[in-house]
Design a protein around this motif. Sequence first.
Motif, PDB file in Angstrom:
ATOM      1  N   PRO A   1      18.538  -5.343  35.902  1.00 22.62           N
ATOM      2  CA  PRO A   1      17.276  -4.603  35.764  1.00 22.62           C
ATOM      3  C   PRO A   1      16.710  -4.218  37.132  1.00 22.62           C
ATOM      4  O   PRO A   1      17.130  -4.748  38.164  1.00 22.62           O
ATOM      5  CB  PRO A   1      16.360  -5.605  35.050  1.00 22.62           C
ATOM      6  N   GLU A   2      15.749  -3.314  37.119  1.00 23.22           N
ATOM      7  CA  GLU A   2      15.140  -2.846  38.366  1.00 23.22           C
ATOM      8  C   GLU A   2      14.482  -3.985  39.149  1.00 23.22           C
ATOM      9  O   GLU A   2      14.424  -3.956  40.368  1.00 23.22           O
ATOM     10  CB  GLU A   2      14.086  -1.770  38.088  1.00 23.22           C
ATOM     11  N   SER A   3      13.983  -4.990  38.443  1.00 21.66           N
ATOM     12  CA  SER A   3      13.286  -6.085  39.122  1.00 21.66           C
ATOM     13  C   SER A   3      14.210  -6.905  40.013  1.00 21.66           C
ATOM     14  O   SER A   3      13.744  -7.626  40.893  1.00 21.66           O
ATOM     15  CB  SER A   3      12.604  -6.984  38.102  1.00 21.66           C
ATOM     16  N   CYS A   4      15.517  -6.799  39.825  1.00 17.87           N
ATOM     17  CA  CYS A   4      16.478  -7.492  40.690  1.00 17.87           C
ATOM     18  C   CYS A   4      16.787  -6.708  41.960  1.00 17.87           C
ATOM     19  O   CYS A   4      17.399  -7.236  42.877  1.00 17.87           O
ATOM     20  CB  CYS A   4      17.775  -7.761  39.941  1.00 17.87           C
ATOM     21  N   CYS A   5      16.387  -5.456  42.012  1.00 17.80           N
ATOM     22  CA  CYS A   5      16.656  -4.621  43.178  1.00 17.80           C
ATOM     23  C   CYS A   5      15.572  -4.811  44.234  1.00 17.80           C
ATOM     24  O   CYS A   5      14.461  -5.232  43.928  1.00 17.80           O
ATOM     25  CB  CYS A   5      16.691  -3.148  42.771  1.00 17.80           C
ATOM     26  N   ILE A   6      15.908  -4.473  45.477  1.00 18.68           N
ATOM     27  CA  ILE A   6      14.897  -4.426  46.524  1.00 18.68           C
ATOM     28  C   ILE A   6      14.046  -3.198  46.238  1.00 18.68           C
ATOM     29  O   ILE A   6      14.556  -2.089  46.123  1.00 18.68           O
ATOM     30  CB  ILE A   6      15.553  -4.353  47.912  1.00 18.68           C
TER      31      ILE A   6
END
Length: 120
Positions: A35-40
Amino acid sequence: MAQISCCGVDGYQDFRTARHFVQKSGAEGLGRQIPESCCILSGDPLLLHPEDPSCIISPTHANSYLASGCYNKFSNMVNENVDMVIGMVVVLAATQVLAIIFSFCLCRAVGEEGDYHYKY
């Protein structure tokens, strides 16, 4: 996850077995791995805008928090702030005791009010 810079409980592999994530990412058809929350993220973390748009499809250690699990980060955060956690528990317990005492007083007042007999 976005606020404490982590991904999954133990790491990004948790999302491979998360049934809801697998179903939604399969229906989406983008080939999403995380998910996006795992990205910087860039900008406001609540908006979930990755710095690298390809992060959700091909995550690397440079554009995401692949190796950082949230369990260890959260337990470290609690251990570092144990005084605040204990203080919050004490305040919550005191508030509940006061609420119980107030409710007993209220029940007693309502019970005494029923004992009055009015004469007309």
